[in-house]
Design a protein around this motif. Sequence first.
Motif, short mmCIF file in Angstrom:
data_model
loop_
_atom_site.label_atom_id
_atom_site.label_comp_id
_atom_site.label_asym_id
_atom_site.label_seq_id
_atom_site.Cartn_x
_atom_site.Cartn_y
_atom_site.Cartn_z
N MET A 1 4.89 7.26 6.43
CA MET A 1 5.02 7.31 4.96
C MET A 1 4.25 8.48 4.32
SD MET A 1 7.06 5.30 3.46
CE MET A 1 8.23 4.31 4.35
N TYR A 2 3.15 8.92 4.96
CA TYR A 2 2.39 10.03 4.35
C TYR A 2 3.29 11.26 4.22
CZ TYR A 2 -1.38 7.09 6.31
OH TYR A 2 -2.18 6.06 6.69
N GLN A 3 4.03 11.52 5.31
CA GLN A 3 4.91 12.69 5.29
C GLN A 3 6.14 12.44 4.42
OE1 GLN A 3 6.15 14.39 9.08
NE2 GLN A 3 6.81 16.19 7.94
N SER B 1 0.84 -1.21 0.00
CA SER B 1 0.00 0.00 0.00
C SER B 1 0.87 1.25 0.00
CB SER B 1 -1.01 -0.01 1.14
OG SER B 1 -0.40 -0.25 2.37
N ASP B 2 2.14 1.12 0.41
CA ASP B 2 3.06 2.25 0.31
C ASP B 2 3.10 2.81 -1.12
OD1 ASP B 2 3.75 2.00 2.95
OD2 ASP B 2 5.70 1.09 2.59
N GLU B 3 3.13 1.89 -2.09
CA GLU B 3 3.17 2.37 -3.48
C GLU B 3 1.89 3.13 -3.83
OE1 GLU B 3 4.49 0.84 -7.85
OE2 GLU B 3 2.84 -0.27 -6.95
N GLU C 1 -6.79 1.36 5.88
CA GLU C 1 -7.22 0.27 6.76
C GLU C 1 -6.22 -0.88 6.75
OE1 GLU C 1 -12.01 1.11 6.78
OE2 GLU C 1 -11.30 -0.61 5.62
N ALA C 2 -4.94 -0.56 6.96
CA ALA C 2 -3.90 -1.59 6.96
C ALA C 2 -4.16 -2.66 8.02
CB ALA C 2 -2.54 -0.94 7.20
N TYR C 3 -4.85 -2.27 9.12
CA TYR C 3 -5.07 -3.20 10.24
C TYR C 3 -6.50 -3.72 10.27
CZ TYR C 3 -0.53 -1.49 11.27
OH TYR C 3 0.80 -1.18 11.14
N HIS C 4 -7.16 -3.69 9.14
CA HIS C 4 -8.56 -4.08 9.05
C HIS C 4 -8.83 -5.44 9.70
CE1 HIS C 4 -11.38 -6.65 6.70
NE2 HIS C 4 -12.20 -5.76 7.19
N ARG D 1 -6.22 -0.70 1.54
CA ARG D 1 -5.98 -1.91 2.33
C ARG D 1 -4.66 -2.54 1.89
NH1 ARG D 1 -10.90 -5.05 3.71
NH2 ARG D 1 -12.41 -3.53 4.48
N THR D 2 -4.18 -3.49 2.69
CA THR D 2 -2.96 -4.23 2.34
C THR D 2 -3.10 -5.64 2.86
OG1 THR D 2 -0.57 -4.38 2.71
CG2 THR D 2 -1.83 -3.39 4.46
N VAL D 3 -2.40 -6.59 2.25
CA VAL D 3 -2.39 -7.95 2.81
C VAL D 3 -1.19 -8.13 3.75
CG1 VAL D 3 -3.64 -8.92 0.83
CG2 VAL D 3 -1.13 -9.01 0.87
N LEU E 1 4.81 -10.52 0.35
CA LEU E 1 4.33 -10.43 -1.04
C LEU E 1 4.41 -9.03 -1.61
CD1 LEU E 1 1.06 -12.54 -1.32
CD2 LEU E 1 3.39 -13.14 -1.97
N ARG E 2 4.23 -8.01 -0.76
CA ARG E 2 4.07 -6.62 -1.18
C ARG E 2 2.83 -6.47 -2.08
NH1 ARG E 2 4.75 -4.35 1.73
NH2 ARG E 2 5.44 -2.36 0.90
N LEU E 3 1.68 -6.45 -1.46
CA LEU E 3 0.44 -6.26 -2.21
C LEU E 3 -0.53 -5.39 -1.41
CD1 LEU E 3 -1.17 -7.18 -4.82
CD2 LEU E 3 -2.31 -8.82 -3.31
C1 LIG Z 1 2.19 -1.00 7.54
C2 LIG Z 1 1.32 0.09 7.05
C3 LIG Z 1 1.17 0.34 5.68
C4 LIG Z 1 2.09 -0.26 4.65
O1 LIG Z 1 1.66 -1.42 4.16
P1 LIG Z 1 2.37 -2.15 2.94
O2 LIG Z 1 1.22 -2.67 2.19
O3 LIG Z 1 3.21 -3.20 3.56
O4 LIG Z 1 3.17 -1.16 2.15
C5 LIG Z 1 0.28 1.31 5.28
N1 LIG Z 1 -0.41 2.03 6.18
C6 LIG Z 1 -0.28 1.84 7.50
C7 LIG Z 1 -1.06 2.67 8.44
C8 LIG Z 1 0.60 0.88 7.97
O5 LIG Z 1 0.77 0.72 9.29
#
Ligand SMILES: *Cc1c(COP(=O)(O)O)cnc(C)c1O
Length: 362
Positions: A120-122, A93-95, A194-197, A218-220, A228-230
């Motif tokens: 990462m936002y900043q 989700s960073d990308e 919602e990375a921690y969904h 979201r991210t897996v 995986l980086r997805l």
């Molecule tokens: C860990 C995290 C991400 C990054 O997730 P990736 O999919 O591994 O790049 C994004 N947002 C928040 C809030 C995170 O804590």
Amino acid sequence: MVDSVKTLIEKWVRPEIRALRAYHVPSAQGMVKLDAMENPYRWPEDLLPGWYARLAGAEINRYPDPEAARLKARLRQVFSVPEGMGVTFGNGSDELIQLIIMALAGAGSKVLAPHPTFSMYQMISTFVGVGYVDVPLRADDFSLDRDAVLQAIHKEQPAVVFLSYPNNPTGNLFDNDAIRAVIEAAPGLVVIDEAYHAFAETSWLNEVATYPNLLVLRTVSKLGLAGLRLGWLCGDPAWLREIDKIRLPYNINVLTQATAEYALEHYAVLERQTAALRSERGALLRALDGFAGVRAFPSAANFILFRVPTGRAAEIFDGLKARGVLIKNMDPAAPMLRDCLRVTVGMPEENQRFLDALRAVI
Ligand SMILES: *Cc1c(COP(=O)(O)O)cnc(C)c1O
């Protein structure tokens, strides 16, 4: 005569990039690794042969499907993506955060987020050269200061607002009415991350069809597939078409597509793992709160932020590390996080090793 590398760098690399320090990932060799919100569980043995067969069948001599269509169809079904809403994949989700900021950044445009939050936002705003505005959370419970955020939105007119839900590194969910007010006040896009969904059991995904300025990210990774980086972004297909224009072709490789498809076919396995972690989270929170001088903050994620006695964060972090347990020292990250450490919820035996080490250090 060509200039030296040093001279050339000073002349040509943007000053704001030269001023950055590279994102530091500490070595965790041989340690109990509770620093990065990973799911500690691997797949059960009986899942492996099927996975290997998929990988063996993957055509790595070919470019991947640029749309990852099969994976997308599976994911839409598993996560109940609302009818008519689109999905775009990122290499993590960073990308996607980077693509969103790149697509909306322009002369004078700004990104706004609460503080402290996901770094990462900043960082990405800085990479891209767009202004970044942070609005402090309330210091006592890290809740969203609704009036302050609304005022900042009114004044700064941000192109994008990021809300981490639950918030990293504090672990709490922001109040839903306050979020709704932010969405309604924002002149541009609001991205709910919602990375921690999987640990929060609540979501804004169904609201993307309601609000034209809302996307859900979201991210897996935290779910159990960090290697995986997805990541995936969900919202109105018209938004995603714009963002897709700057996505590099083939950003999701063949092996990631094949593996993620397989993992989502066995999503119940990941659900069992995350349910176990949610119940461990409760046990860890109670154990931490039992320490004299420690205050653990409630969490809807797979990590817990806790405050230790004044001035002892670095010493306790180092003491844990010397005893083979790696967590994260949040004290230097923000004044509001003074004396705070963050621990990822691990397997019961890992959590016990952490608690034993903490008892010894404290
Ligand atoms: C860990 C995290 C991400 C990054 O997730 P990736 O999919 O591994 O790049 C994004 N947002 C928040 C809030 C995170 O804590």
